[in-house]
Design a protein around this motif. Structure first.
Motif, PDB file in Angstrom:
ATOM      1  N   LEU A  12       0.822  -1.201   0.000  1.00 49.57           N
ATOM      2  CA  LEU A  12       0.000   0.000   0.000  1.00 49.57           C
ATOM      3  C   LEU A  12       0.859   1.255   0.000  1.00 49.57           C
ATOM      4  O   LEU A  12       0.523   2.245  -0.621  1.00 49.57           O
ATOM      5  N   LEU A  15       2.834   2.540  -3.753  1.00 47.62           N
ATOM      6  CA  LEU A  15       2.108   2.775  -5.005  1.00 47.62           C
ATOM      7  C   LEU A  15       2.899   3.704  -5.902  1.00 47.62           C
ATOM      8  O   LEU A  15       3.603   4.591  -5.435  1.00 47.62           O
ATOM      9  N   VAL A  35       0.532  -0.757  -8.324  1.00 45.63           N
ATOM     10  CA  VAL A  35       1.235  -1.142  -7.108  1.00 45.63           C
ATOM     11  C   VAL A  35       2.692  -1.408  -7.461  1.00 45.63           C
ATOM     12  O   VAL A  35       2.990  -2.231  -8.325  1.00 45.63           O
ATOM     13  N   ASN A  67      -3.256  -7.071  -7.005  1.00 51.55           N
ATOM     14  CA  ASN A  67      -2.110  -6.461  -7.677  1.00 51.55           C
ATOM     15  C   ASN A  67      -2.123  -6.747  -9.177  1.00 51.55           C
ATOM     16  O   ASN A  67      -1.858  -5.864  -9.990  1.00 51.55           O
ATOM     17  N   ILE A  96     -10.417  -5.880  -4.021  1.00 52.54           N
ATOM     18  CA  ILE A  96     -10.151  -5.047  -2.845  1.00 52.54           C
ATOM     19  C   ILE A  96     -11.379  -4.988  -1.936  1.00 52.54           C
ATOM     20  O   ILE A  96     -11.253  -4.978  -0.717  1.00 52.54           O
ATOM     21  N   ASN A 105      -4.916   2.857   4.537  1.00 51.27           N
ATOM     22  CA  ASN A 105      -4.259   2.383   3.318  1.00 51.27           C
ATOM     23  C   ASN A 105      -5.201   1.576   2.431  1.00 51.27           C
ATOM     24  O   ASN A 105      -5.162   1.704   1.207  1.00 51.27           O
ATOM     25  N   LEU A 109      -6.313   2.501  -1.477  1.00 52.82           N
ATOM     26  CA  LEU A 109      -6.234   1.591  -2.615  1.00 52.82           C
ATOM     27  C   LEU A 109      -7.585   1.432  -3.296  1.00 52.82           C
ATOM     28  O   LEU A 109      -7.675   1.409  -4.523  1.00 52.82           O
ATOM     29  N   SER A 113      -8.562   2.379  -7.143  1.00 52.97           N
ATOM     30  CA  SER A 113      -9.150   1.390  -8.052  1.00 52.97           C
ATOM     31  C   SER A 113     -10.350   1.980  -8.780  1.00 52.97           C
ATOM     32  O   SER A 113     -10.499   1.816  -9.994  1.00 52.97           O
TER      33      SER A 113
END
Length: 172
Positions: A12, A15, A35, A67, A96, A105, A109, A113
């Motif tokens: 995380l 990135l 990532v 990932n 996710i 974190n 993410l 996304s």
């Protein structure tokens, strides 16, 4: 769940922002995120999008991870395959969300996304879908990447709406 968080936390923090995406030549560059050190990321950063896609699709048969989906999302987007990109971005979102992460974190993410998929939808000329994804990204986490992308796409949507309102009508 703790194992997933333990493995995900170092990623995380690492990135990367991939090469800016210009959806149309006159646009200010939108930003997408991958990532760092995930499979295919180095190729994406170097601009070897097809090489990354080949690696990721071969690996994808064995492993389906957040990932990989996120990297495929960006690689397809950078290779001008927005349809495949949107599908990979959706898979990243599903991955996710399945982790049910509620820490800072994890939310970051998840937001990225949605932002990446918003750009894919934008390149697919789905402005309303792009705006919906970017607004969702902002609700999850207000970060500079998603805020900047939302601003750019809102400006583009406004310009398109203005053009359609001022276009001359064609008489029968």
């Amino acid at each position: 769940m703790k194992t997933t968080l333990a493995l995900l936390t170092p990623l995380l923090i690492t990135l990367l922002i991939s090469n800016p995406v210009s959806a149309f030549e006159s646009d200010i560059a939108l930003k997408v995120a991958v990532v760092k050190d995930a499979a295919g990321t180095q190729d994406i950063v170097k601009g070897n999008f097809n090489k990354s896609i080949n690696k990721l699709t071969k690996r994808h048969q064995d492993e389906s991870s957040y990932n990989s989906h996120m990297s495929l999302c960006v690689a397809y987007l950078q290779a001008d395959n927005a349809k495949q990109s949107e599908s990979a971005c959706t898979a990243a979102i599903d991955s996710i969300e399945a982790m049910n992460l509620t820490n800072t974190n994890g939310l970051y993410l998840k937001s990225l996304s949605y932002s990446n998929r918003g750009i894919s939808r934008y390149k697919n000329n789905n402005i309303s879908g792009a705006l919906a994804d970017l607004n969702q990204a902002i609700l999850i986490d207000k970060n500079t990447i998603t805020l900047g992308n939302l601003k750019i796409i809102k400006q583009k949507a406004y310009r398109l709406a203005s053009l359609s309102e001022t276009s001359p009508l064609i008489a029968d």
